[in-house]
Design an enzyme around this catalytic site. Structure first.
Site, PDB file in Angstrom:
ATOM      1  N   ASP A 184       0.906  -1.145   0.000  1.00 31.15           N
ATOM      2  CA  ASP A 184       0.000   0.000   0.000  1.00 31.15           C
ATOM      3  C   ASP A 184       0.943   1.191   0.000  1.00 31.15           C
ATOM      4  O   ASP A 184       1.588   1.469   1.016  1.00 31.15           O
ATOM      5  CB  ASP A 184      -0.884  -0.009   1.256  1.00 31.15           C
ATOM      6  CG  ASP A 184      -1.890   1.120   1.203  1.00 31.15           C
ATOM      7  OD1 ASP A 184      -1.461   2.277   1.003  1.00 31.15           O
ATOM      8  OD2 ASP A 184      -3.092   0.861   1.344  1.00 31.15           O
ATOM      9  N   HIS A 185       1.064   1.878  -1.121  1.00 34.25           N
ATOM     10  CA  HIS A 185       2.162   2.847  -1.220  1.00 34.25           C
ATOM     11  C   HIS A 185       2.011   4.007  -0.235  1.00 34.25           C
ATOM     12  O   HIS A 185       2.977   4.690   0.062  1.00 34.25           O
ATOM     13  CB  HIS A 185       2.373   3.317  -2.665  1.00 34.25           C
ATOM     14  CG  HIS A 185       1.434   4.371  -3.139  1.00 34.25           C
ATOM     15  ND1 HIS A 185       0.200   4.094  -3.659  1.00 34.25           N
ATOM     16  CD2 HIS A 185       1.549   5.717  -3.187  1.00 34.25           C
ATOM     17  CE1 HIS A 185      -0.398   5.224  -4.001  1.00 34.25           C
ATOM     18  NE2 HIS A 185       0.409   6.229  -3.723  1.00 34.25           N
ATOM     19  N   HIS A 247      -5.733   2.941   1.052  1.00 38.27           N
ATOM     20  CA  HIS A 247      -4.899   4.011   1.599  1.00 38.27           C
ATOM     21  C   HIS A 247      -5.545   4.726   2.786  1.00 38.27           C
ATOM     22  O   HIS A 247      -4.911   4.966   3.807  1.00 38.27           O
ATOM     23  CB  HIS A 247      -4.605   5.059   0.530  1.00 38.27           C
ATOM     24  CG  HIS A 247      -4.056   4.477  -0.751  1.00 38.27           C
ATOM     25  ND1 HIS A 247      -3.166   3.437  -0.765  1.00 38.27           N
ATOM     26  CD2 HIS A 247      -4.273   4.792  -2.048  1.00 38.27           C
ATOM     27  CE1 HIS A 247      -2.848   3.150  -2.018  1.00 38.27           C
ATOM     28  NE2 HIS A 247      -3.514   3.949  -2.812  1.00 38.27           N
TER      29      HIS A 247
HETATM   30  C1  BG6 Z   1      -3.542   4.900  -6.333  1.00 35.30           C
HETATM   31  C2  BG6 Z   1      -4.912   5.023  -6.921  1.00 35.30           C
HETATM   32  O1  BG6 Z   1      -3.465   3.792  -5.478  1.00 35.30           O
HETATM   33  O2  BG6 Z   1      -3.239   6.087  -5.604  1.00 35.30           O
HETATM   34  C3  BG6 Z   1      -4.993   6.235  -7.827  1.00 35.30           C
HETATM   35  O3  BG6 Z   1      -5.220   3.852  -7.654  1.00 35.30           O
HETATM   36  C4  BG6 Z   1      -4.560   7.472  -7.096  1.00 35.30           C
HETATM   37  O4  BG6 Z   1      -6.303   6.392  -8.351  1.00 35.30           O
HETATM   38  C5  BG6 Z   1      -3.216   7.252  -6.399  1.00 35.30           C
HETATM   39  O5  BG6 Z   1      -4.457   8.514  -8.040  1.00 35.30           O
HETATM   40  C6  BG6 Z   1      -2.887   8.425  -5.497  1.00 35.30           C
HETATM   41  O6  BG6 Z   1      -1.595   8.300  -4.996  1.00 35.30           O
HETATM   42  P1  BG6 Z   1      -0.760   9.568  -4.533  1.00 35.30           P
HETATM   43  O7  BG6 Z   1       0.479   9.002  -3.930  1.00 35.30           O
HETATM   44  O8  BG6 Z   1      -0.512  10.383  -5.767  1.00 35.30           O
HETATM   45  O9  BG6 Z   1      -1.612  10.300  -3.552  1.00 35.30           O
END
Ligand code: BG6
Length: 510
Positions: A184-185, A247
């Site tokens: 989960d980044h 997230h």
């Molecule tokens: C991803 C989603 O996991 O996270 C995307 O699938 C979203 O739809 C993205 O744009 C947002 O990531 P960050 O790090 O740019 O907030």
């Protein structure tokens, strides 16, 4: 610093976008930062006929995602990085015998001294996870008798609770849970990890972190972009699956959790699971309708430019009711949080890109100095996850002059003010953790299932009920107008700007 053992990273779906866009740039930075072990190779595997050289060109030498960085580097430096990268064409499909792949892995392992330590990174649709795991197992590639074996899987981890359980069961047939790393980044973001540190390494916040002092908790995640080229995927997913289940519930779990016994991965994850399990599940249609809201962006004109609505995006059904905005109000059924509402919203095509958590403290029980403006008189702790990462405390000060007029002042901290080492990008951090066997920032099977359990009834109601509306909002606005009605006592949402302190206030203390 922990030692990173010699190892090989095998990426399935390597010809896809993620490898060039995120994984290879993250590996490049790790290489530059001297975080990669001495013996390290990457083997890309997918269904496109390519040689090692073609693959190196695609993901390194001619990669648009590395272009700027490469121009600054010596050719010999780029070559030594590129030389670590190899490719294997799997042929027409993923469900084939992996004997040829196994031979390639064995040969690379012997030649490059990677000690039988393998990470399999599955950058493929989840429907292939079990198949790939089975094929690896059949070749004996999951056995840990000579070196360790780990598997990293990307989101979406499931489409609902049933499919997430099926995915877990499928993977567990061939890998132990301790070998599985679910990415989960958001957990790789420094500021998300800092939620834990803010709470548990300061004695000034934790004593107030409960129902006696907190009035409500607000989380906003907004993006300026629409669905871009991902209309096909997104239309079947929607904001609740795409952002909220993963997230945002991860962020919620870090705010809600009890202090872990220590900082071991399992102790932290145990507390996160308990937190997710204590979210009150909304069971009936009435509760869900009263506490949730879905929206979809519609075309608008900004500075004379026409902005496309969601239904006009490529890959999207022109009659789609998929939500690009979701707001949910919920409660947490435990001692600490009883009766404290949580308000979480996420949306695309909004005015700014921002993710922040706002802890709204209660007004003092006895008000000596009366203020008319309810939103301005409470103390707030704002934790800015992105951009302009930092922490802001809002507190009351006396307006100079006669009487006791109270206004709010800001006390702020910015990450950018720290002159410590460079902040790692989320993928860099998460890849390095997996290489070192640290699972703290990866979601465990029961954690993912607990999150789906909370989200499932909402999704079901939204798709089946004839009285759930999807409200339109113009591109570049803060979501449907009626989303403010979700928040009680006319507090409304904080609609922030690019900068942490963007919001009219009395003065800024530096
Ligand atoms: C991803 C989603 O996991 O996270 C995307 O699938 C979203 O739809 C993205 O744009 C947002 O990531 P960050 O790090 O740019 O907030």
């Amino acid at each position: 610093m922990k030692k990173t053992q010699n190892q090989m990273l095998i990426i399935f779906g390597a010809s896809g976008d993620l490898t060039a866009r995120k994984l290879v740039p993250a590996l490049f930075n790790l290489y530059k930062g001297k975080h990669l072990p001495e013996n390290f190779v990457v083997l890309g595997a997918s269904r496109s006929p390519m040689s090692n050289e073609d693959f190196r060109k695609k993901v390194v030498e001619e990669s648009e995602f590395l272009k700027k960085k490469l121009t600054k580097e010596e050719a010999s430096f780029i070559k030594t990085f590129s030389d670590k990268i190899f490719y294997e064409d799997l042929g027409e499909k993923y469900d084939v015998s992996y004997s040829q792949l196994a031979n390639k892995i064995t040969a690379l392992n012997e030649e490059h001294g990677t000690a039988g330590n393998y990470i399999f990174y599955l950058s493929t649709p989840p429907s292939l996870y079990e198949t790939i795991a089975k094929n690896l197992w059949e070749e004996g590639l999951t056995k840990e008798d000579h070196g360790w074996k780990r598997i990293i899987v990307e989101k979406p981890f499931g489409y609902d609770l049933a499919s997430a359980k099926a995915l877990n069961e499928g993977i567990h047939k061939y890998f132990q849970e301790s070998q599985v790393y679910r990415i989960d980044h958001y957990l790789g973001k420094e500021t998300v990890q800092n939620l834990l540190v803010t709470r548990f390494s300061n004695s000034i916040f934790e004593p107030l972190w409960n129902r006696r002092y907190i009035h409500h908790v607000e989380i906003t995640n907004a993006e300026t972009v629409g669905v871009e080229k991902r209309g096909g995927y997104y239309d079947k997913s929607g904001a609740l699956r795409d952002m909220f289940q993963s997230h945002l519930l991860q962020i919620v779990s870090l705010i809600v959790m009890e202090p872990p016994i220590n900082s071991d991965a399992e102790e932290i994850r145990n507390e996160k699971v308990k937190a997710l399990k204590s979210l009150r599940i909304m069971k009936d249609e009435k509760t869900i309708i009263e506490n949730t809201l879905r929206g979809q962006y519609v075309a608008s004109t900004i500075d004379g430019k026409t902005m496309k609505g969601y239904r006009e995006e490529d890959g999207v059904d022109p009659d789609s009711t998929t939500e690009t905005f979701a707001a949910v109000k919920f409660f947490v059924d435990n001692w600490r949080w009883k009766d404290v509402p949580f308000y979480v919203r996420t949306g695309k095509a909004m005015p700014t890109k921002v993710t922040e958590v706002i802890i709204h403290f209660k007004t003092p029980h006895h008000e000596v100095f009366k203020s008319q403006d309810i939103y301005r008189k409470d103390n707030k702790l704002i934790i800015r996850i992105q951009p302009d990462e930092g922490i802001l405390i809002k507190f009351g000060v006396k307006v100079p002059g006669l009487g006791f007029h109270v206004e709010q002042a800001n006390m702020d901290f910015y990450y950018s003010d720290l002159d410590s080492a460079k902040v790692m990008d989320a993928y860099e951090r998460l890849l390095l953790d997996a290489m070192q066997g640290d699972t703290t920032l990866y979601a465990r099977a029961d954690e993912v299932e607990a999150a789906w359990k909370f989200v499932d009834p909402i999704l079901k109601c939204w798709s089946e009920s004839s009285i759930v509306n999807t409200y339109g909002y113009s591109v570049g606005t803060w979501g449907p107008r009626n989303s403010d009605e979700l928040i009680e006592d006319s507090y409304g949402w904080r609609n922030p700007g690019d900068l942490l302190t963007d919001e009219s206030g009395f003065c800024v203390l530096c």
